[in-house]
Design an enzyme around this catalytic site. Structure first.
Site, PDB file in Angstrom:
ATOM      1  N   HIS A   1       0.831  -1.220   0.000  1.00 35.86           N
ATOM      2  CA  HIS A   1       0.000   0.000   0.000  1.00 35.86           C
ATOM      3  C   HIS A   1       0.853   1.253   0.000  1.00 35.86           C
ATOM      4  O   HIS A   1       1.941   1.302   0.562  1.00 35.86           O
ATOM      5  CB  HIS A   1      -1.021  -0.003   1.131  1.00 35.86           C
ATOM      6  CG  HIS A   1      -0.478   0.077   2.524  1.00 35.86           C
ATOM      7  ND1 HIS A   1      -0.203   1.272   3.150  1.00 35.86           N
ATOM      8  CD2 HIS A   1      -0.194  -0.887   3.435  1.00 35.86           C
ATOM      9  CE1 HIS A   1       0.223   1.039   4.386  1.00 35.86           C
ATOM     10  NE2 HIS A   1       0.252  -0.262   4.576  1.00 35.86           N
ATOM     11  N   ASP A   8       6.080   1.123   6.729  1.00 41.15           N
ATOM     12  CA  ASP A   8       4.646   0.854   6.590  1.00 41.15           C
ATOM     13  C   ASP A   8       4.033   1.909   5.668  1.00 41.15           C
ATOM     14  O   ASP A   8       3.496   2.893   6.154  1.00 41.15           O
ATOM     15  CB  ASP A   8       3.974   0.874   7.969  1.00 41.15           C
ATOM     16  CG  ASP A   8       2.515   0.471   7.930  1.00 41.15           C
ATOM     17  OD1 ASP A   8       2.106  -0.171   6.940  1.00 41.15           O
ATOM     18  OD2 ASP A   8       1.778   0.798   8.875  1.00 41.15           O
ATOM     19  N   GLU A  64      -5.170   1.918   2.576  1.00 38.95           N
ATOM     20  CA  GLU A  64      -5.168   0.692   3.380  1.00 38.95           C
ATOM     21  C   GLU A  64      -5.376   0.977   4.856  1.00 38.95           C
ATOM     22  O   GLU A  64      -5.934   0.161   5.581  1.00 38.95           O
ATOM     23  CB  GLU A  64      -3.830  -0.049   3.175  1.00 38.95           C
ATOM     24  CG  GLU A  64      -3.757  -1.408   3.826  1.00 38.95           C
ATOM     25  CD  GLU A  64      -3.174  -1.412   5.238  1.00 38.95           C
ATOM     26  OE1 GLU A  64      -3.122  -2.482   5.856  1.00 38.95           O
ATOM     27  OE2 GLU A  64      -2.765  -0.334   5.730  1.00 38.95           O
ATOM     28  N   GLU A  65      -4.919   2.131   5.327  1.00 31.25           N
ATOM     29  CA  GLU A  65      -4.817   2.375   6.769  1.00 31.25           C
ATOM     30  C   GLU A  65      -6.123   2.785   7.437  1.00 31.25           C
ATOM     31  O   GLU A  65      -6.220   2.757   8.661  1.00 31.25           O
ATOM     32  CB  GLU A  65      -3.767   3.461   7.044  1.00 31.25           C
ATOM     33  CG  GLU A  65      -2.341   3.089   6.659  1.00 31.25           C
ATOM     34  CD  GLU A  65      -1.704   2.100   7.624  1.00 31.25           C
ATOM     35  OE1 GLU A  65      -2.408   1.583   8.516  1.00 31.25           O
ATOM     36  OE2 GLU A  65      -0.509   1.836   7.478  1.00 31.25           O
TER      37      GLU A  65
END
Length: 478
Positions: free
Chosen positions: A281, A293, A326-327
């Site tokens: 992502h 991340d 995504e988060e």
């Protein structure tokens, strides 16, 4: 039967007859190429170049923000420059979230500032903030069991203890339930706000953010995560038996926007409609620069696909998708970029997805390979194990079932999934914090990632192995 089948009946027949398992010439060439690519990419710099440029040019990339959108446009051009084909941006609507300003402090004769981060998509506090007494719970279940109305006018605090660092990250899921469900459970009891110990394995004074959950289209309360030292401080004060009052303030807001997936292909030479999908992502939280991340995940999958591209491509198409959003949670069940991608596929296109995997657990070394149920004991597993063993990758003890948040929707729709499992010992020290920055990436470990991805994806893409048809082996009756 295709001459390029890596793992089918000729090998099985040889095993049954007690013979060595001869591979046809094309099979031997495919395996040799996997080994060659594995070793070649250990000195490659594509992954480090991409993640360096991404995190330096754009910094944090919250879902739907101008930064995420600009990073997607730049990534598409980067992929075109590498030679990828069919590069496109797939946009979808999103409710974005902006942190604004936040603060927390202990009130009374000896006031103290606390270090907090608002939970993603949390609503703001009223102007001027919230001042109220804190009630501590050791578990989410204890909060759920509290009598209705027992927290009226108070702040609910769940301190379930520190996340234990595990190689496989297995302790994370149970604690994220608190972040997702806690604000709503607190609201049911009459609370004004919700706070929790950060879901992290570090002792740094850096809170871990992360999204909370919408319930009936809204987030019911302002929610905050406390850094580990501040959670310890608050819990010690409460243990002394005196009431503790906090002041919490947040100016967070939501807004209508769009996010997007960046999609790029290495077209298959023989069967371009069969797709091996590699996911990661592009969005990140706003506190750091989203290096581990998940800038690293995009870097790893791009570098692996680029190595296959430079080889002239495989028989099947290798597709890289940098998923958006995504988060974050959403008010409706529209899902993230993975959901948008699935909805864009026709039934025939979905059926053409033969294998998928996701890189979203940092940049540290791969230590094991999980394959779909039925493939764990297959000839594919045996050959993949042989190819990956020299770089320290062993067979996983359990099959891969789910993938990650981005590829989850297509896995649930029936696409077989693999897992190249990364060492997560230090991942939750960093993720969702201000410490998620480029300097935390170990280039040597990241290139080992690229080598594992490249070799495995080549083996899958340069074959006609039908992962959907593989079924668990039934042991013979005693």
């Amino acid at each position: 039967m295709s001459a390029r089948t890596l793992f089918v009946s000729a090998l099985a027949l040889a095993a049954v007859c007690g013979l060595s398992a001869p591979a046809v010439a094309q099979d031997a060439a495919t395996i040799a190429t996997a080994e060659q690519l594995r070793d070649q990419v250990l000195s490659d710099n594509v992954a480090l170049d991409y993640v360096t440029q991404l995190t330096t040019r754009f910094g944090p990339r919250p879902a739907g923000s101008p930064s995420e959108q600009a990073a997607a446009a730049w990534s598409a051009e980067y992929l075109k420059g590498l030679g990828f084909k069919n590069v496109r941006i797939q946009s979808f609507p999103l409710v974005g979230w902006e942190r604004g300003e936040e603060s927390a402090s202990i009130l009374g004769d000896h006031p103290q500032r606390l270090v907090v981060a608002a939970l993603g998509h949390s609503i703001p506090t009223p102007a001027g903030g919230i001042e109220a007494e804190v009630v501590r719970f050791a578990t989410l279940e204890a909060l759920i069991a509290a009598p209705a109305g027992s927290l009226t006018g108070k702040i609910a605090y769940v301190d379930a203890g520190q996340l234990v660092a595990n190689q496989d990250g297995s302790g994370y899921g149970p604690l994220t339930r608190i972040r997702g469900a806690g604000p709503n459970e607190a609201a049911k009891k009459g609370a004004l706000a919700f706070i929790m110990r950060s879901v992290g394995s570090d002792e740094h004074r850096m809170p871990h953010t992360g999204t909370t959950r919408y319930v009936d289209g809204k987030v019911p309360l302002p929610g905050f995560a406390l850094s580990a030292p501040d959670a310890d401080q608050l819990s010690r004060l409460l243990a002394m038996g005196e009431p503790v009052r906090l002041r919490l303030s947040s100016t967070a807001r939501t807004y209508e926007t769009t996010s997007q997936n960046v999609i790029a292909d290495v077209p298959g030479r023989a069967r371009p409609d069969e797709i091996v999908l590699l996911g990661s992502h592009l969005d990140s939280w706003d506190l750091g620069t989203g290096a581990i991340d998940d800038g690293a995940g995009g870097a790893i999958t791009i570098a692996a696909a680029k190595a296959i591209l430079d080889k002239g491509g495989a028989e099947r198409t290798v597709r890289v998708v940098l998923f958006g959003a995504e988060e974050v949670a959403q008010p409706t069940n529209t899902g993230n970029g993975g959901g948008a991608y699935l909805r864009s596929l026709s039934p025939a296109e979905l059926a053409g997805h033969v294998f998928t995997g996701e890189s979203d657990f940092g940049a540290d070394r791969i230590y094991s390979l999980g394959l779909p149920v039925g493939a764990q004991t297959s000839e594919f597993a045996r050959i993949a194990g042989r190819v990956l063993f020299p770089i320290g990758v062993l067979p996983a003890g359990q099959p891969e079932l789910n993938g990650g948040a981005d590829i989850g929707p297509i896995v649930q729709a029936g696409v077989p999934v693999f897992g190249l499992n990364q060492d997560g010992i230090r991942y939750f020290d960093l993720h969702h914090t201000a410490d998620d920055t480029l300097d935390k990436i170990d280039p040597v470990q990241m290139t080992q990632n690229v080598a594992a991805w490249t070799a495995l994806v080549w083996l899958a893409a340069d074959s006609d192995v039908d992962f959907r048809a593989m079924k668990p082996v039934t042991p013979p009756a005693p």
